[in-house]
Design an enzyme around this catalytic site. Structure first.
Site, PDB file in Angstrom:
ATOM      1  N   SER A  42       0.804  -1.223   0.000  1.00  0.00           N
ATOM      2  CA  SER A  42       0.000   0.000   0.000  1.00  0.00           C
ATOM      3  C   SER A  42       0.838   1.275   0.000  1.00  0.00           C
ATOM      4  O   SER A  42       0.378   2.326  -0.452  1.00  0.00           O
ATOM      5  CB  SER A  42      -0.934   0.009   1.212  1.00  0.00           C
ATOM      6  N   GLY A  79      -1.821  -4.281   1.086  1.00  0.00           N
ATOM      7  CA  GLY A  79      -1.935  -5.462   1.935  1.00  0.00           C
ATOM      8  C   GLY A  79      -1.018  -6.598   1.555  1.00  0.00           C
ATOM      9  O   GLY A  79      -0.986  -7.624   2.254  1.00  0.00           O
ATOM     10  N   ASN A 108       3.848  -5.455   5.782  1.00  0.00           N
ATOM     11  CA  ASN A 108       2.671  -6.229   6.176  1.00  0.00           C
ATOM     12  C   ASN A 108       3.043  -7.554   6.844  1.00  0.00           C
ATOM     13  O   ASN A 108       2.252  -8.093   7.632  1.00  0.00           O
ATOM     14  CB  ASN A 108       1.775  -6.484   4.956  1.00  0.00           C
ATOM     15  N   ASP A 192      -4.871   6.869   9.901  1.00  0.00           N
ATOM     16  CA  ASP A 192      -4.535   5.535  10.412  1.00  0.00           C
ATOM     17  C   ASP A 192      -3.126   5.459  10.984  1.00  0.00           C
ATOM     18  O   ASP A 192      -2.729   4.454  11.565  1.00  0.00           O
ATOM     19  CB  ASP A 192      -4.709   4.477   9.327  1.00  0.00           C
ATOM     20  N   HIS A 195      -0.198   5.095   6.780  1.00  0.00           N
ATOM     21  CA  HIS A 195       0.025   5.473   5.383  1.00  0.00           C
ATOM     22  C   HIS A 195       0.324   6.957   5.252  1.00  0.00           C
ATOM     23  O   HIS A 195      -0.441   7.785   5.769  1.00  0.00           O
ATOM     24  CB  HIS A 195      -1.203   5.103   4.541  1.00  0.00           C
TER      25      HIS A 195
END
Length: 216
Positions: A42, A79, A108, A192, A195
Site C-alpha cells: 500500500s 496489503g 505487512n 490511520d 500510510h
C-alpha cells in the site's frame, strides 16, 4: 597502374568493412527503453491518495523531467506481503522483462507478526529471481515503531541489509526516512498513522531517487 597494389588495397578495404561492420551496426542500434517494475504494498499503491500523488507516479514524472526514457510498471497491491510478492513476481518478470525491479515489501509481514526468517527468505527469493531474469534490483527497507519490541524491530530492519549484502544489490535502508522519523512525524501520515499523506510522497521519492537513477 600497379594492379597488385590495387588488388591489395581493395582486399584491405573489404577486410576492414567485414570487421568494422558488425561493430558499427551494434553501436548504431537503438537501445530498448528501460522498464522499471515496482513490486510493493500500500505504501507504493497510493492507498488513501488520489491517483498520481504517490511516489511511483511522481517517479515517472521525474524521469520525464530529467529526459530519461523509461516506463514504470506499478505492480503494487495494498496489503501484500513478501509471500504474495514472491508468488506474483515470476509472471511479472516474464510479461514486462524489466530492466530494474524495485522490491518494496515486508511491512505487512511485520504487521501480521510473521517470522523474520520467512520475510528474509522471501526477499532473497525475489531478488534472486529478478537477477536471474537479467534485472537490476533495488531493495527498499522498512523500520518498525518501538511498540513492536526492540528485538523484533532490529531483526526486521536488519534483514533488508543482510539480503542486499548477500545478493549484492542496491539498498535504501529506510523508505520513510525524513517522514516517520521526523520531529513532526504525525503530520506526514493519514488518520490511520500508517500510510503517508500525499505531501510525504515527494520526500519518499527523494529518498529513493538517487538509487533508482544510479541503476538506470
Amino acid at each position: 597502374m600497379n594492379l597488385s597494389l590495387v588488388r591489395r588495397h581493395f582486399s584491405l578495404l573489404v577486410l576492414t568493412a567485414l570487421f568494422a561492420g558488425p561493430s558499427l551496426a551494434q553501436d548504431s542500434a537503438p537501445k530498448r527503453p528501460a522498464t522499471i517494475l515496482v513490486l510493493g504494498d500500500s505504501l507504493s499503491a497510493e492507498y488513501g491518495l488520489q491517483r498520481g500523488q504517490g511516489w511511483v507516479a511522481l517517479m515517472q514524472a521525474r524521469l520525464v523531467q530529467e529526459k530519461m526514457v523509461a516506463t514504470v510498471i506499478n505492480a503494487s497491491i495494498s496489503g501484500d506481503t513478501t509471500s504474495g510478492g514472491r508468488s506474483r513476481l515470476p509472471a511479472l518478470l516474464a510479461q514486462h522483462k524489466p530492466s530494474v525491479v524495485i522490491v518494496e515489501l515486508g511491512a505487512n509481514d511485520a504487521l501480521r507478526g510473521l517470522p523474520v526468517a520467512m520475510t528474509q527468505d522471501n526477499l532473497q527469493a525475489m531478488v534472486q529471481a529478478a537477477k536471474a531474469a537479467g534485472s537490476r534490483v533495488l531493495l527498499v527497507g522498512m523500520q518498525l515503531p518501538p511498540n513492536y519490541g526492540q528485538s523484533y524491530g532490529k531483526q526486521f530492519a536488519d534483514t533488508f541489509g543482510q539480503v542486499a549484502k548477500a545478493q549484492q544489490v542496491a539498498l535504501v535502508p529506510f523508505m520513510l526516512k525524513g517522514v516517520a522519523d521526523a520531529p513532526d512525524a504525525m503530520k506526514w501520515f493519514q488518520a490511520d498513522r500508517i500510510h503517508p499523506v500525499a505531501a510525504a510522497h515527494p520526500l519518499i521519492l527523494n529518498t529513493l531517487w538517487p538509487s533508482v537513477k544510479k541503476l538506470l
